[in-house]
Design a protein around this motif. Structure first.
Motif, PDB file in Angstrom:
ATOM      1  N   ALA A 375     -57.128 109.257   8.709  1.00 44.99           N
ATOM      2  CA  ALA A 375     -55.825 109.385   8.835  1.00 44.99           C
ATOM      3  C   ALA A 375     -55.498 110.083  10.042  1.00 44.99           C
ATOM      4  CB  ALA A 375     -55.233 110.116   7.722  1.00 44.99           C
ATOM      5  N   SER A 376     -56.293 111.245  10.436  1.00 48.48           N
ATOM      6  CA  SER A 376     -56.035 112.100  11.559  1.00 48.48           C
ATOM      7  C   SER A 376     -56.017 111.090  12.734  1.00 48.48           C
ATOM      8  CB  SER A 376     -56.866 113.205  11.784  1.00 48.48           C
ATOM      9  OG  SER A 376     -56.780 114.272  10.641  1.00 48.48           O
ATOM     10  N   THR A 377     -57.022 110.388  12.782  1.00 53.39           N
ATOM     11  CA  THR A 377     -57.306 109.617  13.968  1.00 53.39           C
ATOM     12  C   THR A 377     -56.113 108.401  14.154  1.00 53.39           C
ATOM     13  OG1 THR A 377     -59.771 109.503  13.586  1.00 53.39           O
ATOM     14  CG2 THR A 377     -58.911 107.840  15.198  1.00 53.39           C
ATOM     15  N   VAL A 378     -55.731 108.019  13.099  1.00 56.23           N
ATOM     16  CA  VAL A 378     -54.423 107.010  12.947  1.00 56.23           C
ATOM     17  C   VAL A 378     -53.180 107.495  13.670  1.00 56.23           C
ATOM     18  CG1 VAL A 378     -52.730 105.650  11.459  1.00 56.23           C
ATOM     19  CG2 VAL A 378     -55.277 105.540  11.046  1.00 56.23           C
ATOM     20  N   PHE A 402     -62.397 111.966  19.503  1.00 55.37           N
ATOM     21  CA  PHE A 402     -62.956 111.827  17.891  1.00 55.37           C
ATOM     22  C   PHE A 402     -64.396 111.297  17.885  1.00 55.37           C
ATOM     23  CE2 PHE A 402     -58.317 111.584  17.240  1.00 55.37           C
ATOM     24  CZ  PHE A 402     -58.129 112.759  16.367  1.00 55.37           C
ATOM     25  N   LYS A 403     -64.872 110.746  18.926  1.00 55.95           N
ATOM     26  CA  LYS A 403     -66.059 109.844  18.856  1.00 55.95           C
ATOM     27  C   LYS A 403     -67.477 110.940  18.598  1.00 55.95           C
ATOM     28  CE  LYS A 403     -67.096 109.418  23.676  1.00 55.95           C
ATOM     29  NZ  LYS A 403     -67.289 108.284  24.912  1.00 55.95           N
ATOM     30  N   HIS A 404     -67.045 112.232  19.189  1.00 52.56           N
ATOM     31  CA  HIS A 404     -68.050 113.126  18.781  1.00 52.56           C
ATOM     32  C   HIS A 404     -68.388 113.907  17.538  1.00 52.56           C
ATOM     33  CE1 HIS A 404     -64.948 115.764  20.079  1.00 52.56           C
ATOM     34  NE2 HIS A 404     -65.614 116.891  19.353  1.00 52.56           N
ATOM     35  N   ILE A 405     -66.832 113.812  16.818  1.00 58.19           N
ATOM     36  CA  ILE A 405     -66.717 114.409  15.572  1.00 58.19           C
ATOM     37  C   ILE A 405     -67.060 113.170  14.343  1.00 58.19           C
ATOM     38  CG2 ILE A 405     -64.879 115.084  13.880  1.00 58.19           C
ATOM     39  CD1 ILE A 405     -63.239 115.849  16.047  1.00 58.19           C
ATOM     40  N   PHE A 406     -66.899 112.153  14.771  1.00 62.25           N
ATOM     41  CA  PHE A 406     -67.400 110.878  13.923  1.00 62.25           C
ATOM     42  C   PHE A 406     -68.833 110.890  13.993  1.00 62.25           C
ATOM     43  CE2 PHE A 406     -63.083 109.412  13.697  1.00 62.25           C
ATOM     44  CZ  PHE A 406     -62.870 108.705  12.588  1.00 62.25           C
ATOM     45  N   ARG A 407     -69.539 111.198  15.215  1.00 62.26           N
ATOM     46  CA  ARG A 407     -70.998 111.306  15.171  1.00 62.26           C
ATOM     47  C   ARG A 407     -71.361 112.348  14.375  1.00 62.26           C
ATOM     48  NH1 ARG A 407     -71.368 111.518  20.552  1.00 62.26           N
ATOM     49  NH2 ARG A 407     -71.004 109.225  20.873  1.00 62.26           N
ATOM     50  N   GLN A 408     -70.800 113.547  14.449  1.00 60.77           N
ATOM     51  CA  GLN A 408     -71.364 114.722  13.887  1.00 60.77           C
ATOM     52  C   GLN A 408     -71.276 114.467  12.559  1.00 60.77           C
ATOM     53  OE1 GLN A 408     -69.057 118.064  15.446  1.00 60.77           O
ATOM     54  NE2 GLN A 408     -70.209 118.169  17.490  1.00 60.77           N
ATOM     55  N   LYS A 409     -70.265 113.795  11.985  1.00 64.10           N
ATOM     56  CA  LYS A 409     -70.159 113.646  10.608  1.00 64.10           C
ATOM     57  C   LYS A 409     -71.194 112.350  10.023  1.00 64.10           C
ATOM     58  CE  LYS A 409     -66.655 116.270   9.647  1.00 64.10           C
ATOM     59  NZ  LYS A 409     -66.758 117.477   8.653  1.00 64.10           N
ATOM     60  N   GLY A 410     -71.624 111.743  10.940  1.00 63.76           N
ATOM     61  CA  GLY A 410     -72.473 110.724  10.634  1.00 63.76           C
ATOM     62  C   GLY A 410     -72.070 109.341  10.070  1.00 63.76           C
ATOM     63  N   TYR A 411     -70.856 109.182  10.939  1.00 68.78           N
ATOM     64  CA  TYR A 411     -70.206 107.776  10.517  1.00 68.78           C
ATOM     65  C   TYR A 411     -70.400 106.845  11.628  1.00 68.78           C
ATOM     66  CZ  TYR A 411     -67.784 109.667   6.398  1.00 68.78           C
ATOM     67  OH  TYR A 411     -67.527 110.413   5.454  1.00 68.78           O
ATOM     68  N   GLU A 412     -70.585 105.718  11.312  1.00 64.16           N
ATOM     69  CA  GLU A 412     -70.835 104.507  12.362  1.00 64.16           C
ATOM     70  C   GLU A 412     -69.742 104.491  13.312  1.00 64.16           C
ATOM     71  OE1 GLU A 412     -73.121 101.110  10.034  1.00 64.16           O
ATOM     72  OE2 GLU A 412     -71.364 101.413   9.297  1.00 64.16           O
ATOM     73  N   SER A 413     -69.885 104.094  14.477  1.00 65.31           N
ATOM     74  CA  SER A 413     -69.101 104.077  15.680  1.00 65.31           C
ATOM     75  C   SER A 413     -67.865 103.159  15.277  1.00 65.31           C
ATOM     76  CB  SER A 413     -69.632 103.825  17.164  1.00 65.31           C
ATOM     77  OG  SER A 413     -70.330 102.736  16.986  1.00 65.31           O
ATOM     78  N   ARG A 414     -68.218 101.985  14.645  1.00 64.90           N
ATOM     79  CA  ARG A 414     -67.370 100.716  14.247  1.00 64.90           C
ATOM     80  C   ARG A 414     -66.179 101.439  13.517  1.00 64.90           C
ATOM     81  NH1 ARG A 414     -70.274  96.752   9.626  1.00 64.90           N
ATOM     82  NH2 ARG A 414     -70.649  98.590   8.243  1.00 64.90           N
ATOM     83  N   LEU A 415     -66.396 102.423  12.667  1.00 62.03           N
ATOM     84  CA  LEU A 415     -65.175 103.031  11.949  1.00 62.03           C
ATOM     85  C   LEU A 415     -64.150 103.711  12.759  1.00 62.03           C
ATOM     86  CD1 LEU A 415     -63.850 103.823   9.146  1.00 62.03           C
ATOM     87  CD2 LEU A 415     -65.477 106.012   9.021  1.00 62.03           C
ATOM     88  N   LEU A 416     -64.763 104.236  13.749  1.00 63.95           N
ATOM     89  CA  LEU A 416     -63.799 104.990  14.539  1.00 63.95           C
ATOM     90  C   LEU A 416     -63.127 103.744  15.636  1.00 63.95           C
ATOM     91  CD1 LEU A 416     -62.735 107.086  16.322  1.00 63.95           C
ATOM     92  CD2 LEU A 416     -64.436 107.264  17.752  1.00 63.95           C
ATOM     93  N   SER A 417     -63.683 102.737  15.963  1.00 63.10           N
ATOM     94  CA  SER A 417     -63.033 101.624  16.959  1.00 63.10           C
ATOM     95  C   SER A 417     -62.257 101.103  16.065  1.00 63.10           C
ATOM     96  CB  SER A 417     -64.377 100.559  17.580  1.00 63.10           C
ATOM     97  OG  SER A 417     -65.163 100.245  16.402  1.00 63.10           O
ATOM     98  N   ARG A 418     -62.437 100.647  14.834  1.00 63.92           N
ATOM     99  CA  ARG A 418     -61.397 100.106  14.142  1.00 63.92           C
ATOM    100  C   ARG A 418     -60.089 100.880  13.499  1.00 63.92           C
ATOM    101  NH1 ARG A 418     -63.058  98.618   7.913  1.00 63.92           N
ATOM    102  NH2 ARG A 418     -62.305 100.802   7.566  1.00 63.92           N
ATOM    103  N   THR A 419     -60.472 102.014  13.630  1.00 62.84           N
ATOM    104  CA  THR A 419     -59.262 103.061  13.245  1.00 62.84           C
ATOM    105  C   THR A 419     -58.202 103.197  14.372  1.00 62.84           C
ATOM    106  OG1 THR A 419     -60.622 104.301  11.655  1.00 62.84           O
ATOM    107  CG2 THR A 419     -58.519 105.214  12.399  1.00 62.84           C
ATOM    108  N   ILE A 420     -58.919 103.165  15.526  1.00 62.77           N
ATOM    109  CA  ILE A 420     -58.108 103.218  16.823  1.00 62.77           C
ATOM    110  C   ILE A 420     -57.415 102.125  17.105  1.00 62.77           C
ATOM    111  CG2 ILE A 420     -58.431 103.289  19.499  1.00 62.77           C
ATOM    112  CD1 ILE A 420     -61.097 105.000  19.214  1.00 62.77           C
ATOM    113  N   GLU A 421     -57.829 100.910  16.859  1.00 60.02           N
ATOM    114  CA  GLU A 421     -57.140  99.751  17.024  1.00 60.02           C
ATOM    115  C   GLU A 421     -55.935  99.598  15.749  1.00 60.02           C
ATOM    116  OE1 GLU A 421     -57.473  97.052  19.496  1.00 60.02           O
ATOM    117  OE2 GLU A 421     -59.240  96.204  19.076  1.00 60.02           O
TER     118      GLU A 421
END
Length: 489
Positions: A375-378, A402-421
């Motif tokens: 939600a924060s990324t959106v 946000f990419k370093h935060i998603f990485r620290q939390k252990g989530y796949e990068s595709r979750l961030l790329s999808r959320t950005i779009e």
């Protein structure tokens, strides 16, 4: 020289320029109405830029030179987009005068039934945008033709533009040819087709719901009488020479796109092809545009060039057709170009002052759990679309933040790329002063406020992204991360 702010702006201080801008735009729209883009909105952006710069210099110790450099950099970053915008103006004018758009309207009115027009419009634009990878080109070509068909069939401008933009941004979002799709995947380090496949989880349901709404709207819509449609098509045929040969112009553009020719070359070639088609098929139209004071080859030359750069108006005896076939060429895009430059001034000042960081820090506080992260990324992407007025800057900034935060939390990068779009790409045309919002509004000649409530795909996508995050569907952590199961919501 270190141009960073001496004092980091607080979120409250950072909010002041945004509140100023929103307040000024609210007053401007109320006072100027449809004339807002003729200069009032531009001044609102410049005043908000001045407020931001004043606060940055006096309260944060930022040097004016740093702000000026950032503004110049922001304007430079959209220079190619400005050229594309001017060529889109020439494209819409030349396609109308040459008879390409009238031909598409003539056959489209007969082929597309009013009951399914909104849904068909969305699907057609989605297909064209998927093939071209460009929402802007889709709206400026087939979108204008569909807008004409919709007006003839009696649909409201909001419904027409909403269906066009929803389809165009669906295709733009998942096309491997789209620059925003490539940018979002590359900025997060996600393989392109892995990124596209993962987006389908939120994108397809959003489009499906939008299509159901458009279908319902079509079936409950009271279409224009068939006699009125027949009168319109007959007037269209009497004004222009309708021919299947004219469809070679969009075919040429499609070939150039498939061969991955640069956008500027593709658009310019399409404009020139339409100019040649106008000389061959519509000499009478060109003479009417040139006026009685010019004759012979000079009239054809004058009419063709004016269709590229200036306003054209046909007098057909049909009021609807007169309004539909009126074009503004490149000159009609100048207010939008001016607005984009002023918007880049505001975005540059917000970046140089550190206020953009101050505002986004608020979103970072909500990133303790999975749903909060998404939600924060959106909302950060949406907010950056508002502040920077450019979807490319918003994608880059959101990805970097946000990419370093998603990485620290252990989530796949595709979750961030999808959320950005989901939060950035599709919301850009909903912001009146964003480059996308300004472009689509100028091309379709429909205000952003008029079409925003009907862009169902664009409105649903951010919500769908958050909903999927709530369910945790196919959201996984990378191997080796502590706690392989999904976080609690």
């Amino acid at each position: 020289m270190d141009n960073r702010p001496v004092k980091t702006p607080s979120p409250y201080l950072s909010l002041a320029p945004v509140v100023t801008l929103v307040g000024l735009l609210f007053i401007t729209i109320r006072v100027f109405g449809s004339d807002t883009l003729n200069g009032a909105s531009q001044m609102a952006l410049l005043i908000a830029t001045a407020v931001c710069s004043l606060l940055a210099v006096t309260c944060c110790g930022v040097r004016w030179k740093a702000i000026e450099t950032a503004i110049v950099h922001h304007i430079t970053s959209v220079s190619s987009a400005l050229l594309i915008l001017l060529l889109i103006g020439a494209l819409s004018g030349s396609w109308m005068v040459s008879g390409v758009t009238p031909t598409l309207i003539y056959y489209g009115v007969q082929l597309i039934h009013p009951d399914v027009f909104p849904a068909s419009t969305c699907v057609i634009c989605a297909f064209v945008s998927l093939m071209t990878g460009s929402s802007w080109t889709t709206v400026a070509t087939i979108g204008i033709a569909l807008a004409g068909i919709g007006r003839v069939q009696g649909f409201g401008e909001g419904w027409i533009a909403g269906a066009i933009i929803s389809g165009a941004y669906f295709g733009d979002k998942i096309s491997p040819l789209s620059d925003t799709t490539v940018l979002a995947s590359s900025i997060t380090g996600t393989p392109l087709f892995r990124h596209i496949r993962y987006m389908l989880i939120t994108t397809v349901p959003s489009l499906a719901i939008a299509l159901l709404i458009y279908l319902a709207a079509g079936f409950f819509h009271e279409s224009a009488p068939s006699a009125a449609i027949d009168t319109f098509t007959e007037a269209l045929k009497q004004t222009y020479r309708i021919s299947f040969w004219l469809l070679l112009v969009p075919v040429l553009m499609g070939v150039l796109i498939v061969r991955k020719a640069p956008p500027l070359i593709t658009l310019f070639a399409s404009v020139m092809a339409a100019g040649v088609a106008a000389l061959v098929f519509q000499p009478g139209v060109l003479r009417q545009i040139a006026g009685a004071e010019t004759s012979g080859l000079a009239a054809l030359y004058r009419g063709a060039l004016q269709s590229f750069y200036g306003p054209t108006q046909m007098h057909t005896g049909n009021v609807t057709l007169d309004g539909l076939t009126a074009t503004r060429g490149m000159g009609g895009m100048l207010n939008t170009v001016w607005l984009i430059i002023c918007a880049m001034c505001f975005g540059g000042a917000m970046m140089a002052s550190g206020m953009m960081t101050g505002l986004t820090s608020v979103f970072l506080r909500c990133m303790k759990r999975r749903t909060g992260m998404v939600a924060s990324t959106v909302f950060s992407g949406l907010f950056l679309n508002i502040c920077t007025a450019d979807q490319y800057l918003s994608i880059i900034l959101t990805g970097n933040m946000f990419k370093h935060i998603f990485r620290q939390k252990g989530y796949e990068s595709r979750l961030l790329s999808r959320t950005i779009e989901d939060g950035t790409t599709v919301t850009s045309p909903l912001i009146p002063w964003n480059t996308c919002g300004m472009t689509q509004s100028a091309v379709l000649n429909i205000s952003t406020a008029a079409y925003l409530p009907y862009c169902f795909f664009n409105l649903l996508s951010p919500l769908m992204s958050i909903l999927v995050a709530c369910t945790g569907y196919k959201i996984r952590k990378t191997e080796g991360t502590e706690g392989m199961k999904n976080d609690e919501m």
